[in-house]
Design an enzyme around this catalytic site. Structure first.
Site, PDB file in Angstrom:
ATOM      1  N   GLN A   7       1.270 -27.816 -72.234  1.00 35.69           N
ATOM      2  CA  GLN A   7       1.054 -26.522 -71.582  1.00 35.69           C
ATOM      3  C   GLN A   7      -0.247 -25.915 -72.120  1.00 35.69           C
ATOM      4  OE1 GLN A   7       3.122 -22.298 -71.985  1.00 35.69           O
ATOM      5  NE2 GLN A   7       4.508 -23.714 -70.967  1.00 35.69           N
ATOM      6  N   TYR A  30       7.611 -14.455 -77.939  1.00 40.52           N
ATOM      7  CA  TYR A  30       7.456 -13.338 -76.998  1.00 40.52           C
ATOM      8  C   TYR A  30       8.429 -12.204 -77.351  1.00 40.52           C
ATOM      9  CZ  TYR A  30       5.015 -16.962 -74.302  1.00 40.52           C
ATOM     10  OH  TYR A  30       4.170 -17.975 -73.904  1.00 40.52           O
ATOM     11  N   ASP A  44       9.582 -20.240 -68.158  1.00 39.13           N
ATOM     12  CA  ASP A  44       8.920 -20.514 -69.434  1.00 39.13           C
ATOM     13  C   ASP A  44       9.014 -19.295 -70.345  1.00 39.13           C
ATOM     14  OD1 ASP A  44       6.813 -22.094 -71.090  1.00 39.13           O
ATOM     15  OD2 ASP A  44       5.993 -20.066 -70.919  1.00 39.13           O
ATOM     16  N   THR A  94       7.035 -15.566 -68.659  1.00 35.51           N
ATOM     17  CA  THR A  94       7.829 -14.404 -69.106  1.00 35.51           C
ATOM     18  C   THR A  94       7.188 -13.624 -70.250  1.00 35.51           C
ATOM     19  OG1 THR A  94       9.074 -15.677 -70.749  1.00 35.51           O
ATOM     20  CG2 THR A  94       9.979 -15.605 -68.504  1.00 35.51           C
ATOM     21  N   TRP A  95       5.948 -13.963 -70.603  1.00 32.43           N
ATOM     22  CA  TRP A  95       5.313 -13.259 -71.736  1.00 32.43           C
ATOM     23  C   TRP A  95       5.253 -11.770 -71.426  1.00 32.43           C
ATOM     24  CZ3 TRP A  95      -0.476 -13.902 -73.547  1.00 32.43           C
ATOM     25  CH2 TRP A  95      -0.604 -13.386 -74.836  1.00 32.43           C
ATOM     26  N   TYR A 152      -0.989 -22.211 -68.078  1.00 25.81           N
ATOM     27  CA  TYR A 152      -0.609 -20.812 -68.352  1.00 25.81           C
ATOM     28  C   TYR A 152      -1.775 -19.888 -68.006  1.00 25.81           C
ATOM     29  CZ  TYR A 152      -2.618 -20.910 -73.244  1.00 25.81           C
ATOM     30  OH  TYR A 152      -3.406 -20.994 -74.363  1.00 25.81           O
TER      31      TYR A 152
HETATM   32  P1  NDP Z   1      -0.734 -14.644 -65.616  1.00 25.87           P
HETATM   33  O1  NDP Z   1      -2.034 -15.278 -65.289  1.00 25.87           O
HETATM   34  O2  NDP Z   1       0.521 -15.256 -65.122  1.00 25.87           O
HETATM   35  O3  NDP Z   1      -0.828 -13.136 -65.103  1.00 25.87           O
HETATM   36  C1  NDP Z   1       0.228 -12.207 -65.223  1.00 25.87           C
HETATM   37  C2  NDP Z   1      -0.307 -10.859 -64.753  1.00 25.87           C
HETATM   38  O4  NDP Z   1      -0.651 -10.949 -63.371  1.00 25.87           O
HETATM   39  C3  NDP Z   1       0.673  -9.733 -64.893  1.00 25.87           C
HETATM   40  O5  NDP Z   1      -0.051  -8.568 -65.218  1.00 25.87           O
HETATM   41  C4  NDP Z   1       1.257  -9.624 -63.489  1.00 25.87           C
HETATM   42  O6  NDP Z   1       1.660  -8.318 -63.187  1.00 25.87           O
HETATM   43  C5  NDP Z   1       0.097  -9.999 -62.631  1.00 25.87           C
HETATM   44  N1  NDP Z   1       0.523 -10.613 -61.373  1.00 25.87           N
HETATM   45  C6  NDP Z   1       1.489 -11.552 -61.197  1.00 25.87           C
HETATM   46  N2  NDP Z   1       1.570 -11.925 -59.905  1.00 25.87           N
HETATM   47  C7  NDP Z   1       0.651 -11.175 -59.243  1.00 25.87           C
HETATM   48  C8  NDP Z   1       0.251 -11.100 -57.898  1.00 25.87           C
HETATM   49  N3  NDP Z   1       0.812 -11.863 -56.953  1.00 25.87           N
HETATM   50  N4  NDP Z   1      -0.725 -10.211 -57.554  1.00 25.87           N
HETATM   51  C9  NDP Z   1      -1.322  -9.450 -58.513  1.00 25.87           C
HETATM   52  N5  NDP Z   1      -0.998  -9.492 -59.808  1.00 25.87           N
HETATM   53  C10 NDP Z   1      -0.028 -10.348 -60.173  1.00 25.87           C
HETATM   54  O7  NDP Z   1      -0.725 -14.442 -67.217  1.00 25.87           O
HETATM   55  P2  NDP Z   1       0.348 -14.712 -68.354  1.00 25.87           P
HETATM   56  O8  NDP Z   1      -0.344 -14.420 -69.631  1.00 25.87           O
HETATM   57  O9  NDP Z   1       1.616 -14.012 -68.114  1.00 25.87           O
HETATM   58  O10 NDP Z   1       0.584 -16.298 -68.281  1.00 25.87           O
HETATM   59  C11 NDP Z   1       1.660 -16.874 -67.565  1.00 25.87           C
HETATM   60  C12 NDP Z   1       2.737 -17.386 -68.494  1.00 25.87           C
HETATM   61  O11 NDP Z   1       2.246 -18.482 -69.260  1.00 25.87           O
HETATM   62  C13 NDP Z   1       3.187 -16.383 -69.565  1.00 25.87           C
HETATM   63  O12 NDP Z   1       3.988 -15.360 -69.032  1.00 25.87           O
HETATM   64  C14 NDP Z   1       3.857 -17.310 -70.548  1.00 25.87           C
HETATM   65  O13 NDP Z   1       5.150 -17.661 -70.095  1.00 25.87           O
HETATM   66  C15 NDP Z   1       2.915 -18.513 -70.524  1.00 25.87           C
HETATM   67  N6  NDP Z   1       1.874 -18.463 -71.579  1.00 25.87           N
HETATM   68  C16 NDP Z   1       1.856 -19.474 -72.527  1.00 25.87           C
HETATM   69  C17 NDP Z   1       0.929 -19.483 -73.532  1.00 25.87           C
HETATM   70  C18 NDP Z   1       0.942 -20.582 -74.543  1.00 25.87           C
HETATM   71  O14 NDP Z   1       0.246 -20.466 -75.574  1.00 25.87           O
HETATM   72  N7  NDP Z   1       1.680 -21.645 -74.323  1.00 25.87           N
HETATM   73  C19 NDP Z   1      -0.094 -18.403 -73.670  1.00 25.87           C
HETATM   74  C20 NDP Z   1      -0.035 -17.430 -72.608  1.00 25.87           C
HETATM   75  C21 NDP Z   1       0.915 -17.484 -71.616  1.00 25.87           C
HETATM   76  P3  NDP Z   1       3.237  -7.905 -63.249  1.00 25.87           P
HETATM   77  O15 NDP Z   1       3.655  -8.269 -64.645  1.00 25.87           O
HETATM   78  O16 NDP Z   1       3.202  -6.446 -62.960  1.00 25.87           O
HETATM   79  O17 NDP Z   1       3.932  -8.712 -62.191  1.00 25.87           O
END
Ligand code: NDP
Length: 265
Positions: free
Chosen positions: A145, A37, A32, A3-4, A173
């Site tokens: 994580q 965030y 998550d 959900t970031w 993540y």
């Molecule tokens: P992700 O690798 O999940 O990528 C998210 C991006 O990919 C968004 O731009 C999304 O676009 C795009 N996307 C999603 N599904 C598709 C698809 N099927 N085809 C093409 N593009 C797609 O990166 P995140 O940084 O969001 O990491 C996931 C999660 O992990 C975070 O949201 C958070 O909850 C967690 N996290 C935890 C961290 C920690 O320190 N513990 C650090 C970073 C992240 P759109 O939004 O338009 O769907």
């Protein structure tokens, strides 16, 4: 479901809520989020998505290291619960190792468990030595994580096997590289057309996600801000990568040969 950055743009909010709800409707369970965030704005989106559906979700939030004292952790958790509109978290993580002694955080986690505000606790961005420190304290998190994707395989050398042996689940993540360059990589482009899902020919994002999911003891939390992306990510579970695919991916994204410090984003 990650959900970031959810809640950052008002114009995307309705899609984000529908996306999380469509995931729950399709059987995904884990959501998550973190107090970090959007300073609670992502938790607000999750809370709205969960209205009337709380019991379907396994809800995770995280405390910032600077808040992770015995008192600060409890206060942070209470704030998160308020933003989320719920009375408990299924899992509460320390977002990354900080300066406050972990014994304080652990004390707060135990207090929160006793009060029924969290069901369990875990950590995030803990490297092998950090995990060893926890074990010395007799502290066993439910999950660690971490950053894990084709582009970031360093943990395969020691952290992933160590956590698996200790029965600590790894949670990846950024499994699809935040939707960046990874999705344009020629090897992923070559593999994608060889696979078909119920939604049609596979995409590079689905291959990247299927690769993370093929690993044992690994959960992935991709973020999808639209129901379409959410559906594609769910369908990625149908993909079974062949030995040939895996070998090509190993060549393009070589596994580590020695210890690499844990990468973080
Ligand atoms: P992700 O690798 O999940 O990528 C998210 C991006 O990919 C968004 O731009 C999304 O676009 C795009 N996307 C999603 N599904 C598709 C698809 N099927 N085809 C093409 N593009 C797609 O990166 P995140 O940084 O969001 O990491 C996931 C999660 O992990 C975070 O949201 C958070 O909850 C967690 N996290 C935890 C961290 C920690 O320190 N513990 C650090 C970073 C992240 P759109 O939004 O338009 O769907």
């Amino acid at each position: 479901m990650g959900t970031w950055r959810m809640g950052d743009e008002a114009s995307r909010r309705a899609d984000e809520i529908r996306s999380l709800q469509s995931g729950l409707d399709a059987g995904l369970r884990i959501i998550d989020t973190a107090e970090m965030y959007g300073h609670g704005r992502s938790e607000g989106v999750v809370g709205e998505a969960l209205r009337g559906r709380r019991d379907r979700a396994f809800l995770i939030s995280k405390v910032l290291p600077q808040n992770a004292s015995s008192k600060g952790t409890v206060e942070a958790c209470e704030r998160s619960l308020k933003h989320l509109g719920t009375d408990h978290l299924d899992l509460y993580l320390l977002h990354w190792p900080g300066a406050i002694p972990f014994t304080e955080t652990l004390y707060a986690f135990e207090t929160l468990k006793e009060r029924g505000l969290i069901r369990d606790w875990g950590v995030s961005n803990f490297d092998t030595a950090d995990m060893d420190d926890l074990a010395e304290l007799g502290a066993y998190p439910l999950v660690n994580q971490i950053l894990y994707s084709l582009e970031y395989r360093g943990t395969e050398h020691d952290l992933l096997p160590r956590d698996e042996k200790a029965r600590i689940t790894s949670m990846a993540y950024c499994p699809i590289g935040q939707g960046g360059d990874l999705l344009h990589h020629p090897t992923l482009r070559a593999i994608a057309p060889r696979h078909e899902t119920s939604l049609g020919p596979a995409t590079t994002a689905q291959i990247a996600l299927a690769w993370v999911l093929h690993r044992r003891n690994m959960i992935a939390i991709p973020k999808a801000a639209t129901p379409h992306h959410q559906a594609l990510n769910i369908a990625a579970q149908e993909i079974r990568l062949s030995r040939k695919d895996l070998a090509a991916l190993d060549e393009a994204f070589p596994p580590p040969r020695r210890k690499e410090p844990l990468a973080v984003i």
